[in-house]
Design an enzyme around this catalytic site. Structure first.
Site, PDB file in Angstrom:
ATOM      1  N   ASP A 141       0.828  -1.203   0.000  1.00 20.87           N
ATOM      2  CA  ASP A 141       0.000   0.000   0.000  1.00 20.87           C
ATOM      3  C   ASP A 141       0.869   1.263   0.000  1.00 20.87           C
ATOM      4  O   ASP A 141       1.672   1.459   0.903  1.00 20.87           O
ATOM      5  CB  ASP A 141      -0.883  -0.074   1.273  1.00 20.87           C
ATOM      6  CG  ASP A 141      -2.031   0.892   1.246  1.00 20.87           C
ATOM      7  OD1 ASP A 141      -2.122   1.706   0.311  1.00 20.87           O
ATOM      8  OD2 ASP A 141      -2.849   0.828   2.181  1.00 20.87           O
ATOM      9  N   ASP A 154     -10.545   4.121  -1.238  1.00 21.65           N
ATOM     10  CA  ASP A 154     -11.164   3.100  -0.379  1.00 21.65           C
ATOM     11  C   ASP A 154     -12.692   3.045  -0.526  1.00 21.65           C
ATOM     12  O   ASP A 154     -13.358   4.068  -0.533  1.00 21.65           O
ATOM     13  CB  ASP A 154     -10.840   3.388   1.089  1.00 21.65           C
ATOM     14  CG  ASP A 154      -9.381   3.139   1.402  1.00 21.65           C
ATOM     15  OD1 ASP A 154      -8.599   2.921   0.455  1.00 21.65           O
ATOM     16  OD2 ASP A 154      -9.032   3.162   2.593  1.00 21.65           O
TER      17      ASP A 154
HETATM   18  C1  GLA Z   1      -5.429   2.239   2.805  1.00 20.20           C
HETATM   19  C2  GLA Z   1      -5.948   1.134   1.910  1.00 20.20           C
HETATM   20  C3  GLA Z   1      -6.988   0.326   2.670  1.00 20.20           C
HETATM   21  C4  GLA Z   1      -6.360  -0.251   3.929  1.00 20.20           C
HETATM   22  C5  GLA Z   1      -5.788   0.870   4.777  1.00 20.20           C
HETATM   23  C6  GLA Z   1      -4.992   0.331   5.943  1.00 20.20           C
HETATM   24  O1  GLA Z   1      -6.410   3.178   3.093  1.00 20.20           O
HETATM   25  O2  GLA Z   1      -6.476   1.649   0.729  1.00 20.20           O
HETATM   26  O3  GLA Z   1      -7.492  -0.706   1.851  1.00 20.20           O
HETATM   27  O4  GLA Z   1      -5.370  -1.169   3.573  1.00 20.20           O
HETATM   28  O5  GLA Z   1      -4.922   1.700   4.023  1.00 20.20           O
HETATM   29  O6  GLA Z   1      -4.362   1.327   6.677  1.00 20.20           O
END
Ligand code: GLA
Length: 506
Positions: A269, A333
């Protein structure tokens, strides 16, 4: 007579406040907040005061801001930090603070300027928490294919339901549920731990799990013992999105650690990488981990799925496969809300050409069963993701599901669309107001056809058989019933926010 008596009082108040402000804030200040997992959340204010002007940096979770504005006020000070985010937009944060004794009491201003929770910062050694220097990136090359994910990955991920509350017991519980409730037989295989498992590095730089995960290897053995696979999460920068230890500068070492634990899947990520690298540099950053994972997986004979998460920036679908990516997030997200799910899902049309066996667009994990949408809406979610050949990573608590949610997640006829081995992502065939018809080419010349009604009222929708290019048999995959193929067209009343999903074949 009254006036002169007030003057000393006013002077007393303002003079005291002014003396608080005139104290020199220059230095490094750290807020250390204990977390339930044995780690600390650290926030740093590295300040340089010049009169009533303050410059410097603020480091908070994944964000690193340069202080651009500051004001000294009678009762404290205000700092505004600014950074350019991965989407090239400016992100700002404002803190209000006050020096009390040798403590800095400080709080982020929330929405509308309302104060957030008060934090207490103490002086920290100079340089502690300083943002690391940028390291040079490797030249681009093509990472060999790992041969995994010939169909979109299926399983579970902890984030949507658990966020920071995921722990060893929850993961074991999910593995037990998948292995016993029919999900494993339906194809759900990966049990993926998202952010907040990370502890600190040992003296040799090896990453360790935090208190919530006492023994990662034992956990992997347990999950493998159920015939399932274990996934994990990290970030290419020093901080993950939730502010935990990332992989920066430890790519090879971490890949080896994951392999030694028996990890089968990594979600990687972008998060704090935004502070050092431009969007255009993502490919090299991801390639570094792609190489490391491939090598570690080969050495341990346990290849590792590589899941890219950088929110669809820099046309990731064009280079995702080159860095060894098996899937790449195409959006920000998802939330457990009709608007969020449909905004993401129906926006995937133009990316269809980039999906293929081994390499998938990822519109984010499922929210099915998390409670904020109706079963009708969750059926739309499952149908749309299947039309998109999207990874099916359940994001709910699998230990506690209604029969309705189980039926949605385990509708094998719908899963068969998602997992179709031709691996061709579906596309929009027609759009009329709130009604969308999508079609997906399936192996052997069959088609999946989805009639989606995004409107607030039930709607009659139809599709002409001749427009499908195939005629013979048709089946309604939610009614689990054959449909008569007769006349010119198929017509159905589709409920508000609902779907009718057909499989049509010769
Ligand atoms: C980001 C990602 C999410 C999750 C969070 C965890 O926002 O897009 O899917 O993994 O981080 O902190």
């Amino acid at each position: 007579m009254r006036f002169p008596r007030l003057i000393p009082l006013i002077c007393l108040v303002t003079c005291l406040a002014a003396s608080a402000w005139s104290a020199d804030l220059t230095g490094n200040w750290a807020v250390r907040q204990d977390q339930h997992d044995g780690t600390e959340r650290r926030t740093y204010f590295d300040l340089k005061q010049d009169g009533d002007r303050i410059t410097g940096h603020i480091r908070a979770t994944q964000f690193y801001y340069a202080i651009k504005e500051s004001t000294g006020e009678a009762d404290g000070f205000t700092l505004t930090g600014s950074m350019i985010d991965v989407d090239k937009k400016e992100r700002k944060v404002t803190y209000r603070g006050k020096l009390i004794g040798d403590e800095l009491h400080i709080a982020a201003a929330g929405r509308g300027g309302a104060p957030g929770t008060d934090m207490v910062a103490h002086r920290a050694p100079a340089g502690e928490g300083a943002y690391p220097a940028r390291v040079d990136l490797p030249a681009l090359h093509k990472v060999p294919d790992n041969g995994l994910a010939k169909t979109p990955p299926m399983g579970w991920n902890s984030w949507n339901k658990f966020h920071g509350r995921v722990d060893d017991a929850a993961v074991r519980g999910m593995a037990d549920a998948i292995a016993s409730n029919g999900m494993k037989d339906a194809g759900y295989l990966y049990v993926n731990i998202d952010d907040t498992w990370e502890g600190y590095r040992d003296a040799a730089g090896n990453i360790q799990s935090n208190k919530k995960f006492p023994d990662m290897k034992a956990l992997a053995d347990y999950v493998h013992g159920k015939g399932l696979k274990l996934g994990i999460y990290s970030s290419p920068r020093p901080d993950t999105c939730a502010g935990y230890e990332g992989t920066y500068g430890h790519e090879t070492q971490d890949a080896k650690t994951y392999a030694a634990w028996g990890i089968d899947y990594l979600k990687y990520d972008w998060c704090a990488a935004r502070n050092l690298y431009a969007a255009e540099e993502m490919q090299a950053v991801y390639q570094k981990m792609g190489d490391a994972l491939l090598a570690a997986g080969r050495a341990s004979k346990r290849p590792i799925v590589f899941s890219l998460c950088q929110y669809g920036n820099d046309d990731v679908w064009k280079w995702g496969p080159d860095v060894g990516g098996n899937l790449w997030r195409t959006t920000g997200d998802i939330r457990d809300a009709w608007d969020s799910m449909t905004k993401i899902g129906f926006a995937q049309n133009d990316l269809a050409q980039w999906a293929k066996p081994g390499h998938w667009n990822d519109p984010d994990m499922l929210e099915i069963g998390n409670g904020m949408m109706s079963d009708t809406e969750y059926r739309t979610h499952m149908s749309l993701w299947s039309m998109l050949a999207a990874p099916l990573l359940a994001g709910n608590d699998l230990r506690d599901m209604t029969p309705g949610i189980k039926e949605i997640l385990m509708n094998r006829e719908v899963i068969a669309i998602d997992q179709d081995k031709a691996g061709k992502q579906g596309k929009r065939m027609s759009l009329a107001g709130d009604q969308e018809i999508w079609m997906r080419d399936l192996d052997g010349g069959a088609k999946a056809v989805a009639l989606f009604n995004r409107g607030g009222d039930a709607a009659k929708m139809s599709v002409k058989w001749k427009d499908l290019g195939v005629k013979g048999k048709a089946r309604d995959l939610w009614a689990h019933a054959n449909v008569k193929v007769e006349g010119e067209e198929f017509a159905a009343t589709v409920p508000s926010h609902g779907v009718v999903l057909l499989r049509v074949s010769k």
